[in-house]
Design an enzyme around this catalytic site. Structure first.
Site, PDB file in Angstrom:
ATOM      1  N   ALA A  87       0.795  -1.877  -0.253  1.00 12.82           N
ATOM      2  CA  ALA A  87      -0.106  -0.240   0.131  1.00 12.82           C
ATOM      3  C   ALA A  87       0.629   1.311   0.229  1.00 12.82           C
ATOM      4  O   ALA A  87       1.567   1.227   0.181  1.00 12.82           O
ATOM      5  CB  ALA A  87      -0.812  -0.067   1.309  1.00 12.82           C
ATOM      6  N   GLY A 114       1.002  -5.493   0.876  1.00 10.54           N
ATOM      7  CA  GLY A 114      -0.220  -5.407   0.045  1.00 10.54           C
ATOM      8  C   GLY A 114      -0.067  -5.668  -1.011  1.00 10.54           C
ATOM      9  O   GLY A 114      -1.163  -6.360  -2.649  1.00 10.54           O
ATOM     10  N   GLU A 149       0.299  -9.567  -0.923  1.00 15.46           N
ATOM     11  CA  GLU A 149      -1.192  -9.796  -1.385  1.00 15.46           C
ATOM     12  C   GLU A 149      -1.934  -9.903  -2.019  1.00 15.46           C
ATOM     13  O   GLU A 149      -3.220 -10.900  -2.640  1.00 15.46           O
ATOM     14  CB  GLU A 149      -2.601  -8.456   0.096  1.00 15.46           C
ATOM     15  CG  GLU A 149      -1.868  -8.931   1.565  1.00 15.46           C
ATOM     16  CD  GLU A 149      -2.670  -7.846   2.558  1.00 15.46           C
ATOM     17  OE1 GLU A 149      -1.748  -7.206   1.609  1.00 15.46           O
ATOM     18  OE2 GLU A 149      -2.555  -8.045   3.388  1.00 15.46           O
ATOM     19  N   GLU A 196       4.831  -5.930   7.184  1.00 15.26           N
ATOM     20  CA  GLU A 196       3.377  -4.938   8.186  1.00 15.26           C
ATOM     21  C   GLU A 196       3.359  -4.227   9.373  1.00 15.26           C
ATOM     22  O   GLU A 196       3.929  -3.454   9.464  1.00 15.26           O
ATOM     23  CB  GLU A 196       1.872  -4.843   7.931  1.00 15.26           C
ATOM     24  CG  GLU A 196       1.528  -4.615   6.148  1.00 15.26           C
ATOM     25  CD  GLU A 196       2.039  -5.637   5.931  1.00 15.26           C
ATOM     26  OE1 GLU A 196       2.492  -6.383   5.318  1.00 15.26           O
ATOM     27  OE2 GLU A 196       0.810  -5.870   4.461  1.00 15.26           O
TER      28      GLU A 196
HETATM   29  N1  CAA Z   1       4.580   3.305  -0.673  1.00 15.81           N
HETATM   30  C1  CAA Z   1       5.061   4.239  -0.891  1.00 15.81           C
HETATM   31  N2  CAA Z   1       6.612   4.602  -1.265  1.00 15.81           N
HETATM   32  C2  CAA Z   1       7.083   3.506  -1.339  1.00 15.81           C
HETATM   33  C3  CAA Z   1       6.539   2.293  -0.932  1.00 15.81           C
HETATM   34  C4  CAA Z   1       5.750   2.008  -0.305  1.00 15.81           C
HETATM   35  N3  CAA Z   1       4.856   0.934   0.153  1.00 15.81           N
HETATM   36  N4  CAA Z   1       7.756   1.398  -1.697  1.00 15.81           N
HETATM   37  C5  CAA Z   1       8.158   1.796  -1.480  1.00 15.81           C
HETATM   38  N5  CAA Z   1       8.000   3.191  -1.771  1.00 15.81           N
HETATM   39  C6  CAA Z   1       9.487   4.300  -3.257  1.00 15.81           C
HETATM   40  C7  CAA Z   1       9.973   5.043  -2.276  1.00 15.81           C
HETATM   41  O1  CAA Z   1       9.353   5.497  -1.101  1.00 15.81           O
HETATM   42  C8  CAA Z   1      11.470   5.954  -3.098  1.00 15.81           C
HETATM   43  O2  CAA Z   1      10.100   7.099  -3.303  1.00 15.81           O
HETATM   44  P1  CAA Z   1      11.703   7.951  -3.340  1.00 15.81           P
HETATM   45  O3  CAA Z   1      12.762   7.935  -4.754  1.00 15.81           O
HETATM   46  O4  CAA Z   1      10.344   9.040  -3.335  1.00 15.81           O
HETATM   47  O5  CAA Z   1      12.395   7.745  -2.343  1.00 15.81           O
HETATM   48  C9  CAA Z   1      11.036   4.542  -4.112  1.00 15.81           C
HETATM   49  O6  CAA Z   1       9.665   3.702  -3.907  1.00 15.81           O
HETATM   50  C10 CAA Z   1      12.281   3.677  -4.134  1.00 15.81           C
HETATM   51  O7  CAA Z   1      12.003   3.189  -2.978  1.00 15.81           O
HETATM   52  P2  CAA Z   1      13.580   2.899  -2.083  1.00 15.81           P
HETATM   53  O8  CAA Z   1      14.610   3.780  -2.627  1.00 15.81           O
HETATM   54  O9  CAA Z   1      13.146   2.573  -0.687  1.00 15.81           O
HETATM   55  O10 CAA Z   1      14.080   1.316  -2.703  1.00 15.81           O
HETATM   56  P3  CAA Z   1      15.377   0.526  -2.406  1.00 15.81           P
HETATM   57  O11 CAA Z   1      15.536  -0.484  -3.497  1.00 15.81           O
HETATM   58  O12 CAA Z   1      16.300   1.202  -1.511  1.00 15.81           O
HETATM   59  O13 CAA Z   1      14.078  -0.670  -0.817  1.00 15.81           O
HETATM   60  C11 CAA Z   1      12.151  -1.330  -0.500  1.00 15.81           C
HETATM   61  C12 CAA Z   1      13.226  -0.960  -1.439  1.00 15.81           C
HETATM   62  C13 CAA Z   1      12.435  -2.724   0.402  1.00 15.81           C
HETATM   63  C14 CAA Z   1      10.933  -2.352  -1.508  1.00 15.81           C
HETATM   64  C15 CAA Z   1      11.809  -0.397   0.145  1.00 15.81           C
HETATM   65  O14 CAA Z   1      11.096   0.859  -0.470  1.00 15.81           O
HETATM   66  C16 CAA Z   1      10.643  -0.763   0.937  1.00 15.81           C
HETATM   67  O15 CAA Z   1      10.382  -1.071   2.592  1.00 15.81           O
HETATM   68  N6  CAA Z   1       9.297  -0.569   0.234  1.00 15.81           N
HETATM   69  C17 CAA Z   1       7.376  -0.133   2.095  1.00 15.81           C
HETATM   70  C18 CAA Z   1       7.302  -1.538   1.778  1.00 15.81           C
HETATM   71  C19 CAA Z   1       6.625  -2.244   3.012  1.00 15.81           C
HETATM   72  O16 CAA Z   1       6.598  -1.778   4.064  1.00 15.81           O
HETATM   73  N7  CAA Z   1       5.408  -2.525   2.624  1.00 15.81           N
HETATM   74  C20 CAA Z   1       4.060  -2.571   3.175  1.00 15.81           C
HETATM   75  C21 CAA Z   1       2.896  -1.535   2.969  1.00 15.81           C
HETATM   76  S1  CAA Z   1       1.844  -0.986   4.006  1.00 15.81           S
HETATM   77  C22 CAA Z   1       0.624  -2.784   3.132  1.00 15.81           C
HETATM   78  O17 CAA Z   1       0.853  -2.774   2.197  1.00 15.81           O
HETATM   79  C23 CAA Z   1      -0.350  -2.717   4.805  1.00 15.81           C
HETATM   80  C24 CAA Z   1      -1.997  -3.288   3.493  1.00 15.81           C
HETATM   81  O18 CAA Z   1      -1.576  -4.943   3.803  1.00 15.81           O
HETATM   82  C25 CAA Z   1      -2.717  -3.054   3.291  1.00 15.81           C
END
Ligand code: CAA
Length: 260
Positions: A67, A112, A115, A135
Site C-alpha cells: 500500500a 499489499g 496480498e 507491515e
Molecule cells: N509506499 C510508498 N512509496 C514506496 C513504497 C510504498 N509501499 N515502497 C517504496 N516506495 C518508494 C520509496 O519511498 C522511494 O521513493 P523516493 O525515490 O521518492 O524516495 C521509491 O519507492 C524507491 O524505494 P526505495 O528507495 O526504498 O528502494 P529500495 O530498493 O532501497 O528499497 C524496498 C525497496 C525494500 C521495497 C523499500 O522501498 C520498502 O521497504 N518499501 C516499503 C515496503 C512496505 O513496507 N510495504 C508494506 C506497506 S503497508 C501495506 O501494504 C498494508 C496493507 O496490507 C494494506
C-alpha cells in the site's frame, strides 16, 4: 479502457495489466486501487472473448511494494476500516474473477503487493522476486487479506513467522512453500503467464470458471465446498462444450470449445 495508473494490452483473449508507478515501486495508492476496481468489476468482464488476465508491475524492481505509505498520514481507525474494506472488496473480485488471473511477479511483492499476488489464481515469479508482509515494521498488520490468504498457501506456522518477523522470502522458497507456481528467468514472468493462460484458453471456458468458483468455495466459511461442487458440476453438464468434449474423446479427435 482508460486508467491513470494501469497500462493494458489485449491480444488473443489475454489481457495484460501493468501497474504503472515504477518510481514508487508500483505502490497501491487510492487511484491505483480505483483503477483496479474499475478494471476487474466493470471493464474486464465486458471484454469480448476474454480468456485470462496477467497482472504485473512496471519497471525492473517491483511487482508492487505494498500500500502507498505516503497516504497513511492522518489515517484514523475509521479510515483504516474503510481502506481495508475497500481492499478486500477489490481483491475478492480478483479472486472470484470468472477468468483465470495470474500475477507475474518480477521483483518486490510486499505488503499489499504480496496480498494482491495472493488474490490472483496463480503466481509466476522471476528469480528476482521477493515476497513478504512487512507491515509489523510499520506497526500494522496486513489489511488486504494477507493474514488469511498466506495461511492458505503456506500453512499457519510459516505464515505466522513471515507475518511476525516481516522477513522476505525469495522466489525459490516461495516455490518450495507453494506460494509461487513457477520460477522463471527474470523478464520471462509475463511470457510464462501468457503461455499458461494460452493453454487454459484451449479448455472449455465455462468449466474453467466453475473450477475457480468451486475451489474458492473451500475457503469461504459460509459455503460448503462439496455442495458447491455438485451445483457447479451440474451446470457444466448442461453445456454444449461438455457434449463436444465427451463426443471428441469418443471420436478420438481434438475438442473444439465454443464457450456455450
Ligand atoms: N509506499 C510508498 N512509496 C514506496 C513504497 C510504498 N509501499 N515502497 C517504496 N516506495 C518508494 C520509496 O519511498 C522511494 O521513493 P523516493 O525515490 O521518492 O524516495 C521509491 O519507492 C524507491 O524505494 P526505495 O528507495 O526504498 O528502494 P529500495 O530498493 O532501497 O528499497 C524496498 C525497496 C525494500 C521495497 C523499500 O522501498 C520498502 O521497504 N518499501 C516499503 C515496503 C512496505 O513496507 N510495504 C508494506 C506497506 S503497508 C501495506 O501494504 C498494508 C496493507 O496490507 C494494506
Amino acid at each position: 479502457m482508460n486508467y491513470k495508473n494501469l497500462m493494458t494490452d489485449y491480444e488473443n483473449g489475454i489481457l495484460v495489466v501493468t501497474i504503472n508507478r515504477p518510481k514508487a515501486l508500483n505502490a497501491l495508492n487510492e487511484q491505483t486501487l480505483n483503477d483496479l476496481r474499475q478494471l476487474f468489476q466493470e471493464d474486464a468482464p465486458e471484454l469480448k472473448g476474454l480468456r485470462g488476465v496477467v497482472l504485473t508491475g512496471a519497471g525492473d524492481k517491483a511487482f508492487v511494494a505494498g500500500a502507498d505509505i505516503s497516504e497513511f498520514t492522518g489515517l484514523d481507525a475509521q479510515g483504516g476500516l474503510d481502506m481495508s474494506q475497500k481492499g478486500h472488496d477489490i481483491f475478492f473480485s480478483i479472486e472470484r474473477f470468472f477468468r483465470p488471473v495470474i500475477a507475474a511477479v518480477g521483483g518486490y511483492a510486499l505488503g499489499g503487493g504480496c496480498e494482491l499476488a495472493m488474490s490472483c489464481h496463480l503466481r509466476v515469479a522471476s528469480e528476482k522476486a521477493l515476497f513478504g508482509q512487512p507491515e509489523v515494521n510499520l506497526g500494522l498488520i496486513p489489511g488486504y487479506g494477507g493474514t488469511q490468504r498466506l495461511i492458505q498457501y503456506i500453512g499457519k506456522g510459516r505464515a505466522l513467522e513471515i507475518l511476525m518477523t516481516g522477513d522476505m522470502i525469495d522466489a525459490q522458497k516461495a516455490l518450495d512453500w507453494g506460494l509461487a507456481n513457477h520460477v522463471v528467468s527474470h523478464g520471462e514472468e509475463v511470457n510464462k503467464s501468457i503461455e499458461i493462460l494460452t493453454k487454459i484458453a484451449k479448455k472449455a471456458p465455462f468449466a474453467v470458471s466453475k473450477t475457480i468458483a468451486s475451489v474458492n468455495a473451500y475457503f469461504e466459511s459460509q459455503k460448503d465446498g462439496f455442495e458447491q461442487e455438485v451445483i457447479e458440476f451440474a451446470q457444466t453438464v448442461n453445456t454444449e462444450d461438455f457434449k463436444e468434449g465427451a463426443a471428441a474423446f469418443l471420436e478420438k479427435r481434438k475438442a473444439v470449445f465454443t464457450g456455450k
